[in-house]
Design a protein around this motif. Structure first.
Motif, PDB file in Angstrom:
ATOM      1  N   THR A  11       0.837  -1.202   0.000  1.00 53.64           N
ATOM      2  CA  THR A  11       0.000   0.000   0.000  1.00 53.64           C
ATOM      3  C   THR A  11       0.873   1.255   0.000  1.00 53.64           C
ATOM      4  O   THR A  11       0.616   2.219  -0.734  1.00 53.64           O
ATOM      5  CB  THR A  11      -0.923  -0.006   1.234  1.00 53.64           C
ATOM      6  OG1 THR A  11      -1.716  -1.189   1.196  1.00 53.64           O
ATOM      7  CG2 THR A  11      -1.826   1.201   1.246  1.00 53.64           C
ATOM      8  N   ASP A  68      -5.713  -1.852  -5.000  1.00 54.87           N
ATOM      9  CA  ASP A  68      -5.121  -2.372  -3.776  1.00 54.87           C
ATOM     10  C   ASP A  68      -6.115  -3.334  -3.131  1.00 54.87           C
ATOM     11  O   ASP A  68      -7.049  -2.911  -2.470  1.00 54.87           O
ATOM     12  CB  ASP A  68      -4.792  -1.200  -2.838  1.00 54.87           C
ATOM     13  CG  ASP A  68      -3.886  -1.633  -1.700  1.00 54.87           C
ATOM     14  OD1 ASP A  68      -3.629  -2.841  -1.579  1.00 54.87           O
ATOM     15  OD2 ASP A  68      -3.429  -0.752  -0.950  1.00 54.87           O
ATOM     16  N   GLU A  69      -5.906  -4.610  -3.347  1.00 49.56           N
ATOM     17  CA  GLU A  69      -6.780  -5.629  -2.761  1.00 49.56           C
ATOM     18  C   GLU A  69      -8.245  -5.272  -2.967  1.00 49.56           C
ATOM     19  O   GLU A  69      -9.030  -5.212  -2.029  1.00 49.56           O
ATOM     20  CB  GLU A  69      -6.468  -5.786  -1.277  1.00 49.56           C
ATOM     21  CG  GLU A  69      -5.081  -6.339  -1.060  1.00 49.56           C
ATOM     22  CD  GLU A  69      -4.624  -6.231   0.396  1.00 49.56           C
ATOM     23  OE1 GLU A  69      -5.505  -6.217   1.264  1.00 49.56           O
ATOM     24  OE2 GLU A  69      -3.424  -6.170   0.646  1.00 49.56           O
TER      25      GLU A  69
HETATM   26 MG   LIG Z   1      -2.154  -2.760   2.121  1.00 53.93          MG
END
Ligand SMILES: [Mg+2]
Ligand SMILES: Nc1ncnc2c1ncn2[C@@H]1O[C@H](COP(=O)(O)OP(=O)(O)OP(=O)(O)O)[C@@H](O)[C@H]1O
Lengths: 251, 306
Positions: free
Chosen positions: A44, A171-172
């Protein structure tokens, strides 16, 4: 051909805590670039350094060069232009406290788009790409914050597409989304790849395997391995840790 | 079905033994003690209010509100004091509300965490605790003398504004802080500037808290005596009755809070009810203003968007 994104010797810190220990890699135009790695490995943070929202956190510091289209992001004159060039989908869904329509129209309006017809068309296209249009087309005026978690996540994706980015960072993105919808979005990503470069951070290693052309394995702020996805997931990655991680026998 | 029943363990009924009974008794006692405290706290409050109003109300009438004090303040009404307080509050609010809110927006949204910001924060916190006599002397030194405004509504309002500014800043910052950080990040991620984020997301969603803080500040301003005594309020002044604009910006004025002090301690021969009536007017206005604050907040809260 110049790389879409080039990262050279990136080091980052939150206060005293160092996250990245000098990582270098590049992302080619129109590829899906997978990033996998356990929690805390700095995925991240890496994305936030690319679109320069990392610097909003107090006490952060960074060294090394990140360039987008050959230009050092630290030197771009208009940082807002840079952020519009990059669509960012954060792991936790965030519906802004605006109507669904305004959620998606927020970015283009901030960039100066006022034409109602153009906005309507853009909102519909982005919501469709995020696999949300059918569910919300009759209630575009209701609050984005009142959608379910999974719907808000797709709203976030629609918002990230709304400023027509050249790079899409996910991100995910599938944390809050059911498997069927996830598959639908994955199909969309395969189409979007024609128009943009995609960075896919994921905890589901199989997702990277399905989508990414190349995959990078990040671990504790270091690149263990970055190679073609077939190599990473094939029988013979260069590093044993990669093999263990993708096969779920890590730790 | 039967097979299933055989497989499951015998259900345990809820037991009520001594330990459980004791626990419940303690719960009752604790609740009782705390409820008593509330009553103890409310009693004097209601007592004071009730006494004030019952003593003062008979004297209050439309005439009482709209005529000047007369005969050495032993008769007549409170018009010049009431209007003075209104103007002091309005002028000082026009100064402290915008400045305080903007300062809070800067501190909360723009300022980075460095030594300068920390000093400002420290100053804000400490200024809120400075006694009003100190503000009064500061106001006299700075506005009346140094900037040569003379004693008047402007100087007094500025003093009140300085005094209540830290409270506005603090309440506004709290309201801004209640807007989740993730909203801001989502806006920055799509290339919005900080200002666009503040204007479209942060302010619309914190306005109820900001307004509440500002309105509550009014009552504080209306009740203060010492700061205006040094900078612009006078014991007695006659003004045009019924004219809302009877005071000029640089005129000295009367004020309710100070009038209350005067009729209580400085005037001989006033009816016993007079101070009660003045106090009632002051307190009832403050209660009304505060209720608006609560109503505004409730209304805006009901439109809360997440
Ligand atoms: Mg993360
Ligand atoms: N705002 C912050 N302040 C201080 N430290 C932080 C902050 N955000 C992240 N970190 C630290 O930086 C390191 C990397 O975090 P990061 O969020 O980049 O990891 P990640 O790879 O995305 O993990 P995950 O898979 O759990 O999302 C972690 O050790 C984390 O504790």
């Amino acid at each position: 051909m110049v790389s879409k994104i080039q990262v050279q010797n990136l080091r980052t810190w939150y206060g005293e805590k160092q996250v990245h220990h000098g990582i270098s890699f590049h992302v080619e135009p129109n590829e899906i670039f997978g990033i996998i790695g356990p929690a805390q490995s700095g995925k991240t943070t890496l994305l936030r350094a690319i679109n320069r929202t990392f610097e909003f956190t107090a006490g952060t510091r960074q060294e090394g060069v990140i360039s987008v289209d050959g230009e050092d992001v630290k030197r771009v004159r208009d940082v807002y232009e840079l952020r519009r060039k990059i669509g960012m989908v954060a792991p936790l869904p965030v519906g802004l406290p605006l109507s669904i329509y305004d959620n998606v129209a927020f970015a283009p309006r901030s960039a100066g788009m006022r034409n109602k017809g153009e906005l309507d068309e853009l909102v519909e296209r982005c919501l469709t790409q995020a696999a949300l249009w059918d569910e919300v087309k009759d209630r575009l005026d209701s609050l984005g914050t009142k959608l379910s978690g999974g719907q808000q996540q797709r709203l976030t994706i629609a918002r990230a597409l709304s400023h027509q980015p050249e790079i899409l960072c996910l991100d995910e993105f599938s944390i809050a989304i059911d498997p069927v919808t996830t598959m639908r979005i994955e199909d969309v990503l395969k189409v979007l790849k024609k128009d943009m470069t995609i960075i896919l951070v994921t905890n589901l290693v199989q997702q990277a395997r399905r989508l990414a052309a190349r995959t990078m394995f990040l671990w504790n702020g270091e690149i263990i391995e970055c190679d073609k996805t077939e190599v990473i997931f094939g029988g013979k990655p260069a590093d044993k840790r990669t093999h263990d991680y993708v096969n779920g026998i890590f730790g | 079905m039967t097979m299933h029943a055989e497989a499951s363990p015998t259900p345990v009924p809820f037991v009520v033994n001594d330990a459980v009974r004791r626990k419940m008794k303690h719960e009752k006692i604790a609740k009782g003690i705390f409820a008593t405290m509330i009553v103890l706290m409310l009693l004097p409050l209601i007592g004071i209010l009730g006494y004030l109003v019952s003593q003062g109300a008979p004297l209050i009438s439309w005439d009482f509100l709209t005529t000047n004090p007369a005969k050495g303040m032993t008769q007549g009404g409170i018009w010049s004091a009431l209007l003075g307080t209104i103007w002091l509050v309005i002028v000082s609010l026009c100064i402290s509300a915008p400045m305080g809110v903007m300062a809070a927006v800067y501190l909360n949204e723009y300022a980075r965490d460095n030594w300068f910001t920390r000093i400002v924060n420290l100053a804000v916190v400490n200024l809120a605790g400075v006694p009003s006599i100190v503000h009064a002397l500061f106001g006299m030194g700075a506005f009346v003398l140094f900037f040569d405004m003379g004693r008047g509504i402007l100087a007094a309002s500025l003093t009140l504004a300085v005094m209540t500014m830290p409270v506005v800043i603090t309440s506004t910052r709290e309201a801004l802080g209640a807007v989740p950080m993730s909203f801001r990040e989502a806006c920055w991620n799509v290339g919005a500037t900080k200002w666009q984020t503040i204007w479209k997301i942060v302010l619309p969603n914190s306005i109820s808290g900001i307004l509440t803080g500002v309105i509550l500040e009014i009552s504080r301003k209306a009740g203060e005596t010492v700061p205006i005594m040094f900078t612009g309020a006078v014991f007695f002044k006659k003004i045009q009755e019924g004219d809302f604009f009877a005071y000029g910006l640089n005129d000295q004025c009367m004020a309710l809070s100070m009038h209350l002090y005067t009729v209580t301690t400085q005037v001989n021969g006033a009816p016993r009810e007079l101070p009660f009536a003045v106090a009632t007017v002051l307190i009832v206005s403050i209660i009304l203003i505060n209720s608006t604050a609560i109503a505004t907040r409730a209304w805006l809260r009901s439109r809360k968007k997440w």
